[in-house]
Design an enzyme around this catalytic site. Structure first.
Site, PDB file in Angstrom:
ATOM      1  N   ASN A   3      16.541   7.565  53.660  1.00 17.14           N
ATOM      2  CA  ASN A   3      17.466   8.571  53.110  1.00 17.14           C
ATOM      3  C   ASN A   3      18.766   7.908  52.687  1.00 17.14           C
ATOM      4  O   ASN A   3      18.945   6.705  52.872  1.00 17.14           O
ATOM      5  CB  ASN A   3      17.694   9.697  54.123  1.00 17.14           C
ATOM      6  N   LYS A  24      -1.037  -3.513  52.360  1.00 16.06           N
ATOM      7  CA  LYS A  24      -0.409  -2.826  51.230  1.00 16.06           C
ATOM      8  C   LYS A  24      -1.403  -1.846  50.598  1.00 16.06           C
ATOM      9  O   LYS A  24      -2.544  -2.229  50.303  1.00 16.06           O
ATOM     10  CB  LYS A  24       0.028  -3.877  50.200  1.00 16.06           C
ATOM     11  N   ASP A  56      13.217  13.659  68.408  1.00 16.19           N
ATOM     12  CA  ASP A  56      14.623  13.986  68.137  1.00 16.19           C
ATOM     13  C   ASP A  56      15.460  13.332  69.245  1.00 16.19           C
ATOM     14  O   ASP A  56      15.465  13.787  70.395  1.00 16.19           O
ATOM     15  CB  ASP A  56      14.809  15.510  68.112  1.00 16.19           C
ATOM     16  N   ILE A  57      16.150  12.262  68.875  1.00 16.44           N
ATOM     17  CA  ILE A  57      16.861  11.440  69.882  1.00 16.44           C
ATOM     18  C   ILE A  57      17.970  12.252  70.552  1.00 16.44           C
ATOM     19  O   ILE A  57      18.098  12.283  71.778  1.00 16.44           O
ATOM     20  CB  ILE A  57      17.440  10.166  69.229  1.00 16.44           C
ATOM     21  N   PHE A  73      25.737  15.485  64.844  1.00 18.08           N
ATOM     22  CA  PHE A  73      26.232  15.622  63.478  1.00 18.08           C
ATOM     23  C   PHE A  73      25.356  16.590  62.708  1.00 18.08           C
ATOM     24  O   PHE A  73      24.155  16.705  62.985  1.00 18.08           O
ATOM     25  CB  PHE A  73      26.233  14.262  62.770  1.00 18.08           C
ATOM     26  N   LYS A  95      20.315  22.083  70.273  1.00 20.54           N
ATOM     27  CA  LYS A  95      20.225  20.700  70.755  1.00 20.54           C
ATOM     28  C   LYS A  95      21.104  20.443  71.972  1.00 20.54           C
ATOM     29  O   LYS A  95      21.315  19.292  72.351  1.00 20.54           O
ATOM     30  CB  LYS A  95      20.573  19.734  69.622  1.00 20.54           C
TER      31      LYS A  95
HETATM   32  N1  CTP Z   1      18.955  13.557  65.218  1.00 18.04           N
HETATM   33  C1  CTP Z   1      18.377  12.679  66.101  1.00 18.04           C
HETATM   34  N2  CTP Z   1      17.052  12.380  66.029  1.00 18.04           N
HETATM   35  C2  CTP Z   1      16.277  12.926  65.091  1.00 18.04           C
HETATM   36  C3  CTP Z   1      16.843  13.820  64.159  1.00 18.04           C
HETATM   37  C4  CTP Z   1      18.192  14.105  64.245  1.00 18.04           C
HETATM   38  O1  CTP Z   1      19.085  12.153  66.967  1.00 18.04           O
HETATM   39  N3  CTP Z   1      15.007  12.628  65.028  1.00 18.04           N
HETATM   40  C5  CTP Z   1      20.374  13.900  65.309  1.00 18.04           C
HETATM   41  C6  CTP Z   1      21.234  13.343  64.211  1.00 18.04           C
HETATM   42  O2  CTP Z   1      21.744  12.056  64.528  1.00 18.04           O
HETATM   43  C7  CTP Z   1      22.327  14.374  64.095  1.00 18.04           C
HETATM   44  C8  CTP Z   1      21.596  15.658  64.357  1.00 18.04           C
HETATM   45  O3  CTP Z   1      20.486  15.303  65.156  1.00 18.04           O
HETATM   46  O4  CTP Z   1      23.279  14.239  65.107  1.00 18.04           O
HETATM   47  C9  CTP Z   1      21.142  16.271  63.064  1.00 18.04           C
HETATM   48  O5  CTP Z   1      20.292  17.309  63.310  1.00 18.04           O
HETATM   49  P1  CTP Z   1      19.024  17.627  62.398  1.00 18.04           P
HETATM   50  O6  CTP Z   1      18.441  18.881  62.904  1.00 18.04           O
HETATM   51  O7  CTP Z   1      18.121  16.486  62.304  1.00 18.04           O
HETATM   52  O8  CTP Z   1      19.651  17.786  61.007  1.00 18.04           O
HETATM   53  P2  CTP Z   1      18.805  17.826  59.738  1.00 18.04           P
HETATM   54  O9  CTP Z   1      17.888  16.648  59.612  1.00 18.04           O
HETATM   55  O10 CTP Z   1      19.786  17.992  58.638  1.00 18.04           O
HETATM   56  O11 CTP Z   1      17.903  19.059  60.027  1.00 18.04           O
HETATM   57  P3  CTP Z   1      17.666  20.347  59.176  1.00 18.04           P
HETATM   58  O12 CTP Z   1      16.962  19.872  57.967  1.00 18.04           O
HETATM   59  O13 CTP Z   1      16.845  21.220  60.066  1.00 18.04           O
HETATM   60  O14 CTP Z   1      19.028  20.885  58.918  1.00 18.04           O
END
Ligand code: CTP
Length: 399
Positions: free
Chosen positions: A211, A289, A305-306, A324, A342
């Protein structure tokens, strides 16, 4: 409270009309119980005399790089090792340029290059010199080398012009040094973890899903935490960003690696999850590949999700967990949803529909959502300043 008492400071005085202020700095440092050694550059000696410095500091003034007498007594390496901190005041455009480019053609620049200590610089120069592109670039470089800047201020200059470049007043310099030692004392037993940057989720050995996250905000937060005395670990996905030596940098690529590195770095007092972790990974990464084909179906599965894992952990959870949220719409609702779902203490949210802020920009504007329903807004400013303000709030909370 005096946080300077019993500290050892190496003061480097460069040439410039503001050099007279260094005498007042010496007086104030002595008053606060600091032991001082000084280096006077050749041009500095045109403005203040070694005799006045020695009388005020009650110690010898070092001037020449290759002096047998100096080297026998205290060589240029030991001078920096001796100090708790180095202060360059005034710092001229020329010295700043030398430091930014790693030159070492006199005692001052050699000591700075060989230093393993925090170096504070109080620039003093004409407004056009200060605003010149080359000085700006040099200052930016020094910031990445973790030099700390004091001033300069805007005001009337000795040359008759008006603008930025005036050296900060001695008391302001003393206040900055005092708060540096204060922060070290308060926070140096506190541990912080920051996740930053994107993750790469591999499709095959050479292709991945990623991303647009630059990691800039997370790196700045780690720098602000470290600068305020936190023992800081930065767990970073792939970026080209640099950090300073004080930060324990762990480089990872995938969400799984970021997860493992985070677990290995716990416990901590505060964890800031600013990484844009890929929500999905390949169910199976091809070991070879993948050849071109008419259609390619990729099966994705959710990454761990960490943030969610750590914030709900019954004994690894840090005292303060900050998540964030980057949103293009409905910011308040989504941020509050993340805060609750969360189990975060705070959510730092930004609106990424605005191209001037957020992803890859050096600027940001964020809102902080707290558990108690309160919010704060940090208005549009450099990411480094957003980070400093966020870390001040972290310190207030932890203390
Ligand atoms: N985060 C994480 N591990 C993941 C995904 C997200 O630690 N696998 C943390 C990010 O570092 C950030 C927060 O979760 O602090 C973001 O939340 P998230 O729900 O992942 O946001 P988006 O990806 O934007 O989700 P959505 O598309 O549902 O809004």
């Amino acid at each position: 409270m005096n946080n300077l008492n019993n500290k050892k400071i190496l003061l480097i005085i460069c040439g410039g009309i503001a050099a007279y202020k260094s005498l007042e700095i010496i007086r104030l440092l002595k008053k606060n119980g600091v032991t001082i050694k000084t280096i006077l550059t050749k041009s500095g000696a045109e403005f203040v005399t070694p005799l006045s410095i020695a009388s005020l500091s009650q110690s010898k003034v070092y001037q020449d790089l290759f002096s047998i007498e100096n080297e026998a007594e205290m060589d240029h390496i030991s001078l920096s090792r001796w100090a708790d901190l180095i202060l360059i005041a005034p710092a001229t455009a020329n010295t700043i340029s030398k430091l930014a480019n790693g030159n070492s053609d006199d005692l001052a620049s050699t000591v700075a290059l060989a230093s393993n200590k925090k170096i504070f610089i109080a620039p003093a120069m004409n407004v056009r010199m200060w605003n010149h592109q080359s000085t700006k670039q040099n200052i930016d470089k020094l910031k990445t080398y973790d030099y700390r800047l004091i001033g300069p201020e805007i005001g009337d200059m000795a040359c008759g012009e008006y603008g930025a470049g005036k050296m900060s007043e001695p008391q302001e310099v003393i206040n900055k040094l005092d708060s540096y030692f204060k922060n070290l004392k308060i926070n140096n037993k506190l541990k912080a973890i920051v996740t930053a940057g994107p993750t790469n989720e591999y499709i095959d050995p050479i292709r991945f899903i990623s991303n647009k996250s630059s990691g800039k905000q997370g790196y700045e937060i780690a720098k602000s935490l470290s600068k305020k005395g936190f023992d800081t670990t930065l767990i970073s996905g792939p970026t080209n960003l640099k950090t300073n030596e004080d930060i324990n940098l762990i480089k990872v690529e995938t969400a799984e690696e970021m997860f493992q590195a985070t677990l290995n770095s716990l416990p901590a007092d505060v964890a800031v999850f600013s990484a844009a972790v890929g929500d999905y990974k390949l169910k199976e990464t091809s070991k070879i590949k993948i050849k071109k084909q008419d259609k390619l179906y990729l099966e994705l599965e959710k990454n761990v999700d960490i943030l969610n894992y750590v914030s709900k952990h019954n004994f690894l959870r840090p005292k303060l967990v900050i998540g964030f949220a980057a949103e293009t719409n409905n910011l308040v609702n989504y941020a509050n949803e993340k805060l609750n779902e969360k189990n975060c203490d705070w959510i730092v949210a930004n609106d990424v529909s605005n191209k001037k802020i957020g992803f890859d920009s050096d600027f940001n504007e964020v809102s902080i959502f707290y558990k108690n329903k309160k919010t704060d807004k940090l208005k549009y400013k450099p990411k480094s300043e957003i980070s400093d303000e966020l870390v001040d709030k972290i310190i207030n909370h932890l203390n």
